[in-house]
Design a protein around this motif. Structure first.
Motif, PDB file in Angstrom:
ATOM      1  N   VAL A   1       0.616  -1.229   0.137  1.00  0.00           N
ATOM      2  CA  VAL A   1      -0.013  -0.230  -0.248  1.00  0.00           C
ATOM      3  C   VAL A   1       0.920   1.325   0.056  1.00  0.00           C
ATOM      4  CG1 VAL A   1      -2.142  -1.394   0.879  1.00  0.00           C
ATOM      5  CG2 VAL A   1      -0.331  -0.202   2.032  1.00  0.00           C
ATOM      6  N   PRO A   2       0.566   2.418  -0.476  1.00  0.00           N
ATOM      7  CA  PRO A   2       1.118   3.503  -0.454  1.00  0.00           C
ATOM      8  C   PRO A   2       0.975   3.892   1.169  1.00  0.00           C
ATOM      9  CG  PRO A   2      -0.903   3.735  -2.361  1.00  0.00           C
ATOM     10  CD  PRO A   2      -1.093   2.641  -1.771  1.00  0.00           C
ATOM     11  N   ARG A   3       2.234   4.710   1.294  1.00  0.00           N
ATOM     12  CA  ARG A   3       2.531   4.936   2.904  1.00  0.00           C
ATOM     13  C   ARG A   3       1.706   5.951   3.256  1.00  0.00           C
ATOM     14  NH1 ARG A   3       8.048   6.161   4.594  1.00  0.00           N
ATOM     15  NH2 ARG A   3       8.553   4.997   2.600  1.00  0.00           N
ATOM     16  N   ILE A   4       0.966   7.391   2.349  1.00  0.00           N
ATOM     17  CA  ILE A   4       0.389   8.736   2.410  1.00  0.00           C
ATOM     18  C   ILE A   4      -0.978   8.337   3.056  1.00  0.00           C
ATOM     19  CG2 ILE A   4      -0.740   8.593   0.427  1.00  0.00           C
ATOM     20  CD1 ILE A   4       0.997  11.603   2.709  1.00  0.00           C
ATOM     21  N   TYR A   5      -1.275   7.053   2.636  1.00  0.00           N
ATOM     22  CA  TYR A   5      -3.010   6.392   2.991  1.00  0.00           C
ATOM     23  C   TYR A   5      -3.207   6.318   4.420  1.00  0.00           C
ATOM     24  CZ  TYR A   5      -5.164   6.997  -1.246  1.00  0.00           C
ATOM     25  OH  TYR A   5      -5.663   6.395  -2.435  1.00  0.00           O
ATOM     26  N   ILE A   6      -1.839   5.215   4.901  1.00  0.00           N
ATOM     27  CA  ILE A   6      -1.701   4.833   6.530  1.00  0.00           C
ATOM     28  C   ILE A   6      -1.654   6.031   6.714  1.00  0.00           C
ATOM     29  CG2 ILE A   6      -0.809   3.157   7.589  1.00  0.00           C
ATOM     30  CD1 ILE A   6      -2.417   1.941   5.472  1.00  0.00           C
ATOM     31  N   VAL A   7      -0.031   6.718   7.174  1.00  0.00           N
ATOM     32  CA  VAL A   7      -0.206   7.908   7.182  1.00  0.00           C
ATOM     33  C   VAL A   7      -0.358   8.738   7.866  1.00  0.00           C
ATOM     34  CG1 VAL A   7       1.750   9.525   8.560  1.00  0.00           C
ATOM     35  CG2 VAL A   7       2.574   7.199   7.063  1.00  0.00           C
ATOM     36  N   ASN A   8      -1.804   8.490   7.425  1.00  0.00           N
ATOM     37  CA  ASN A   8      -3.300  10.220   7.394  1.00  0.00           C
ATOM     38  C   ASN A   8      -3.732   9.655   8.668  1.00  0.00           C
ATOM     39  OD1 ASN A   8      -1.525  12.394   6.002  1.00  0.00           O
ATOM     40  ND2 ASN A   8      -2.210  11.214   3.376  1.00  0.00           N
ATOM     41  N   SER A   9      -3.917   8.009   8.938  1.00  0.00           N
ATOM     42  CA  SER A   9      -5.326   7.317   9.046  1.00  0.00           C
ATOM     43  C   SER A   9      -4.800   7.323  10.775  1.00  0.00           C
ATOM     44  CB  SER A   9      -5.971   6.444   8.390  1.00  0.00           C
ATOM     45  OG  SER A   9      -6.225   6.475   6.682  1.00  0.00           O
ATOM     46  N   SER A  10      -3.031   7.130  10.929  1.00  0.00           N
ATOM     47  CA  SER A  10      -3.294   6.879  11.623  1.00  0.00           C
ATOM     48  C   SER A  10      -1.830   7.330  12.844  1.00  0.00           C
ATOM     49  CB  SER A  10      -3.146   5.196  12.051  1.00  0.00           C
ATOM     50  OG  SER A  10      -2.413   4.957  12.941  1.00  0.00           O
ATOM     51  N   PRO A  11      -2.179   7.957  13.623  1.00  0.00           N
ATOM     52  CA  PRO A  11      -0.799   8.587  14.288  1.00  0.00           C
ATOM     53  C   PRO A  11       0.317   7.733  14.671  1.00  0.00           C
ATOM     54  CG  PRO A  11      -2.347   8.928  15.334  1.00  0.00           C
ATOM     55  CD  PRO A  11      -3.088   8.793  14.284  1.00  0.00           C
ATOM     56  N   ILE A  12       0.209   6.116  15.187  1.00  0.00           N
ATOM     57  CA  ILE A  12       0.396   5.732  15.591  1.00  0.00           C
ATOM     58  C   ILE A  12       1.122   4.825  14.343  1.00  0.00           C
ATOM     59  CG2 ILE A  12       0.642   3.389  17.125  1.00  0.00           C
ATOM     60  CD1 ILE A  12      -0.455   5.539  18.919  1.00  0.00           C
ATOM     61  N   LEU A  13       0.604   4.164  13.384  1.00  0.00           N
ATOM     62  CA  LEU A  13       1.278   3.453  12.479  1.00  0.00           C
ATOM     63  C   LEU A  13       1.975   4.401  11.640  1.00  0.00           C
ATOM     64  CD1 LEU A  13      -1.257   1.307  10.921  1.00  0.00           C
ATOM     65  CD2 LEU A  13       0.546   0.426  12.129  1.00  0.00           C
ATOM     66  N   GLY A  14       2.026   5.895  11.415  1.00  0.00           N
ATOM     67  CA  GLY A  14       2.609   6.252  10.872  1.00  0.00           C
ATOM     68  C   GLY A  14       4.481   7.103  11.959  1.00  0.00           C
ATOM     69  N   ARG A  15       3.763   6.366  13.215  1.00  0.00           N
ATOM     70  CA  ARG A  15       5.645   6.587  13.773  1.00  0.00           C
ATOM     71  C   ARG A  15       6.294   4.991  13.699  1.00  0.00           C
ATOM     72  NH1 ARG A  15       2.470  10.126  17.486  1.00  0.00           N
ATOM     73  NH2 ARG A  15       2.184   8.164  18.996  1.00  0.00           N
ATOM     74  N   VAL A  16       5.161   4.271  13.294  1.00  0.00           N
ATOM     75  CA  VAL A  16       6.014   2.694  13.605  1.00  0.00           C
ATOM     76  C   VAL A  16       6.567   2.570  11.491  1.00  0.00           C
ATOM     77  CG1 VAL A  16       5.432   0.120  12.979  1.00  0.00           C
ATOM     78  CG2 VAL A  16       4.315   1.496  14.824  1.00  0.00           C
ATOM     79  N   ILE A  17       5.970   3.624  10.861  1.00  0.00           N
ATOM     80  CA  ILE A  17       6.970   3.622   9.334  1.00  0.00           C
ATOM     81  C   ILE A  17       7.433   3.940   9.308  1.00  0.00           C
ATOM     82  CG2 ILE A  17       5.657   4.318   7.174  1.00  0.00           C
ATOM     83  CD1 ILE A  17       3.208   3.502   7.636  1.00  0.00           C
ATOM     84  N   ARG A  18       7.846   5.832   9.974  1.00  0.00           N
ATOM     85  CA  ARG A  18       8.504   6.186   9.298  1.00  0.00           C
ATOM     86  C   ARG A  18       9.909   6.027  10.688  1.00  0.00           C
ATOM     87  NH1 ARG A  18       5.413  10.637   9.959  1.00  0.00           N
ATOM     88  NH2 ARG A  18       4.881  10.415  12.317  1.00  0.00           N
ATOM     89  N   ARG A  19       9.935   4.707  11.885  1.00  0.00           N
ATOM     90  CA  ARG A  19      10.942   4.514  12.254  1.00  0.00           C
ATOM     91  C   ARG A  19      11.531   3.265  11.143  1.00  0.00           C
ATOM     92  NH1 ARG A  19       8.122   3.963  17.223  1.00  0.00           N
ATOM     93  NH2 ARG A  19       7.551   2.055  16.667  1.00  0.00           N
ATOM     94  N   THR A  20      10.317   2.564  10.792  1.00  0.00           N
ATOM     95  CA  THR A  20      10.916   1.475  10.289  1.00  0.00           C
ATOM     96  C   THR A  20      11.274   1.524   8.618  1.00  0.00           C
ATOM     97  OG1 THR A  20       8.524   0.051  10.889  1.00  0.00           O
ATOM     98  CG2 THR A  20      10.126  -0.069   9.343  1.00  0.00           C
ATOM     99  N   SER A  21      10.774   2.959   8.407  1.00  0.00           N
ATOM    100  CA  SER A  21      11.498   3.723   6.981  1.00  0.00           C
ATOM    101  C   SER A  21      12.905   4.189   7.506  1.00  0.00           C
ATOM    102  CB  SER A  21      11.095   4.597   6.196  1.00  0.00           C
ATOM    103  OG  SER A  21       9.698   3.585   6.061  1.00  0.00           O
ATOM    104  N   ARG A  22      13.547   4.531   8.682  1.00  0.00           N
ATOM    105  CA  ARG A  22      14.658   5.403   9.079  1.00  0.00           C
ATOM    106  C   ARG A  22      15.426   3.595   8.927  1.00  0.00           C
ATOM    107  NH1 ARG A  22      11.873   9.191  11.818  1.00  0.00           N
ATOM    108  NH2 ARG A  22      11.890   7.600  13.890  1.00  0.00           N
ATOM    109  N   SER A  23      15.383   3.138   9.193  1.00  0.00           N
ATOM    110  CA  SER A  23      16.271   1.486   9.806  1.00  0.00           C
ATOM    111  C   SER A  23      16.561   1.823   8.139  1.00  0.00           C
ATOM    112  CB  SER A  23      15.511   0.543  10.427  1.00  0.00           C
ATOM    113  OG  SER A  23      14.349   0.183   9.478  1.00  0.00           O
ATOM    114  N   LEU A  24      16.257   1.641   7.023  1.00  0.00           N
ATOM    115  CA  LEU A  24      16.318   1.444   5.927  1.00  0.00           C
ATOM    116  C   LEU A  24      17.327   2.503   5.245  1.00  0.00           C
ATOM    117  CD1 LEU A  24      13.238  -1.007   4.727  1.00  0.00           C
ATOM    118  CD2 LEU A  24      15.425  -1.177   5.482  1.00  0.00           C
ATOM    119  N   GLY A  25      17.238   3.762   5.674  1.00  0.00           N
ATOM    120  CA  GLY A  25      17.898   4.761   5.043  1.00  0.00           C
ATOM    121  C   GLY A  25      17.121   5.701   5.352  1.00  0.00           C
TER     122      GLY A  25
END
Ligand SMILES: [Zn+2]
Length: 315
Positions: free
Chosen positions: A39-63
């Motif tokens: 899925v495009p992350r923008i949908y998830i980030v805009n829908s859930s602040p909690i999942l937004g943080r999780v996604i950003r944390r996961t993305s940072r771990s990849l660069g």
């Protein structure tokens, strides 16, 4: 949407055929049972602040979290593929999918609540209201109440607690017999909630009776009138709801009226003649009385629900 999922899954085929594989996907949500949702992350980030943080944390771990990585970040979530799939249908512009069992419906709501998806929670509740009605029988309703308590879903706990009180005349012994359905603590809280409602009902219904049922049924010549000038049988009927709210039912009301009319018809004395036999034809009065009584009962429930919902974890 097509079908990718990587690992073998115990989940049935229909889900596999419905999994998200969104054009422009830049993250993968991986369910506890190994389904992948691209899925495009923008949908998830805009829908859930909690999942937004999780996604950003996961993305940072990849660069670079803002760059589109060559390898899509995989966000591991503890929910099942079925629940995640239903949840995503309330985020993406697709037909909403509500689970089929009460357990899964409550779990879906709790997951949306946990991830702080306020809009999705509202939409899920709207879909449930359109698609489901509460069970008619006691045990399934108690089960739903227990699930609502378990997941901290206050509106559902209130709705089911109210339905139980309005449908069933339950004693403490009846509750004891249901310990196989829910924990004793939940039953105890339900009993306390019912006691509070009954206490407020007693007060509100007394005021209602003293107001001549808000003037909706007055002027009938009956041999036995209450101090507020409504027929005694009607006064007694309203009183009975205090002890057994499940008597707020048109069948019960009509039965009480029919008993009184039959009693009077059986007496030959002219002195005991009353006009109550004409009440059934006074459809407007009956409707206004019933609506007024319903609003009193609704008000009593609402007074308890504001402060006294027991045992819920959130809201
Ligand atoms: Zn009468």
């Amino acid at each position: 949407m097509s079908t990718p999922h990587e690992a073998a899954s115990p989940t049935d085929e229909p889900l596999a055929n419905l999994l998200f594989d969104h054009t422009g996907a830049d993250i993968i949500l991986r369910s506890q049972d190994s389904f992948h949702f691209r899925v495009p992350r923008i949908y998830i980030v805009n829908s859930s602040p909690i999942l937004g943080r999780v996604i950003r944390r996961t993305s940072r771990s990849l660069g670079d979290a803002n760059a589109i990585p060559v390898v899509k970040p995989v966000v591991h979530l503890p929910e099942s593929g079925e629940i995640l799939h239903c949840l995503l249908t309330f985020i993406f512009p697709v037909t909403p999918r509500v689970p089929s069992t009460p357990e899964e419906i409550m779990e879906l709501l709790s997951v949306a609540q946990k991830y702080q998806m306020g809009t999705a929670v509202t939409h899920i509740r709207g879909s449930i209201a359109r698609q489901n009605s509460l069970p008619a029988r006691l045990k399934p309703t108690l089960h739903m109440y227990a699930l609502a308590q378990k997941y901290g879903l206050r509106p559902e706990a209130l709705q089911t607690a109210r339905a139980i009180l309005l449908k069933q005349s339950m004693t403490i012994e009846d509750f004891d017999n249901e310990l196989d359905i829910m924990p004793g603590a939940s039953l105890y809280e339900l009993l306390k909630y019912h006691e509070r409602v009954r206490a407020i009902l007693a007060s509100d219904l007394t005021k209602f009776r003293m107001s001549s049922a808000r003037g909706t049924i007055t002027g009938f010549r009956c041999t036995e009138l209450s101090p507020s000038q409504i027929p005694c049988w009607l006064d007694h009927y309203i009183c009975s709801i205090e002890k057994a709210p499940n008597r707020f039912d048109l069948v019960e009301f009509n039965a009480a009226m029919a008993r009184h009319i039959a009693d009077r018809a059986a007496t030959a004395s002219e002195d005991l003649h009353c006009d109550c036999a004409s009440i059934p034809s006074q459809t407007r009065s009956i409707r206004e009385f019933w609506e007024a009584l319903g609003s009193v009962i609704d008000g009593s429930f609402e007074k308890v629900s504001v402060v006294d919902v027991p045992g819920c974890l959130q809201y």
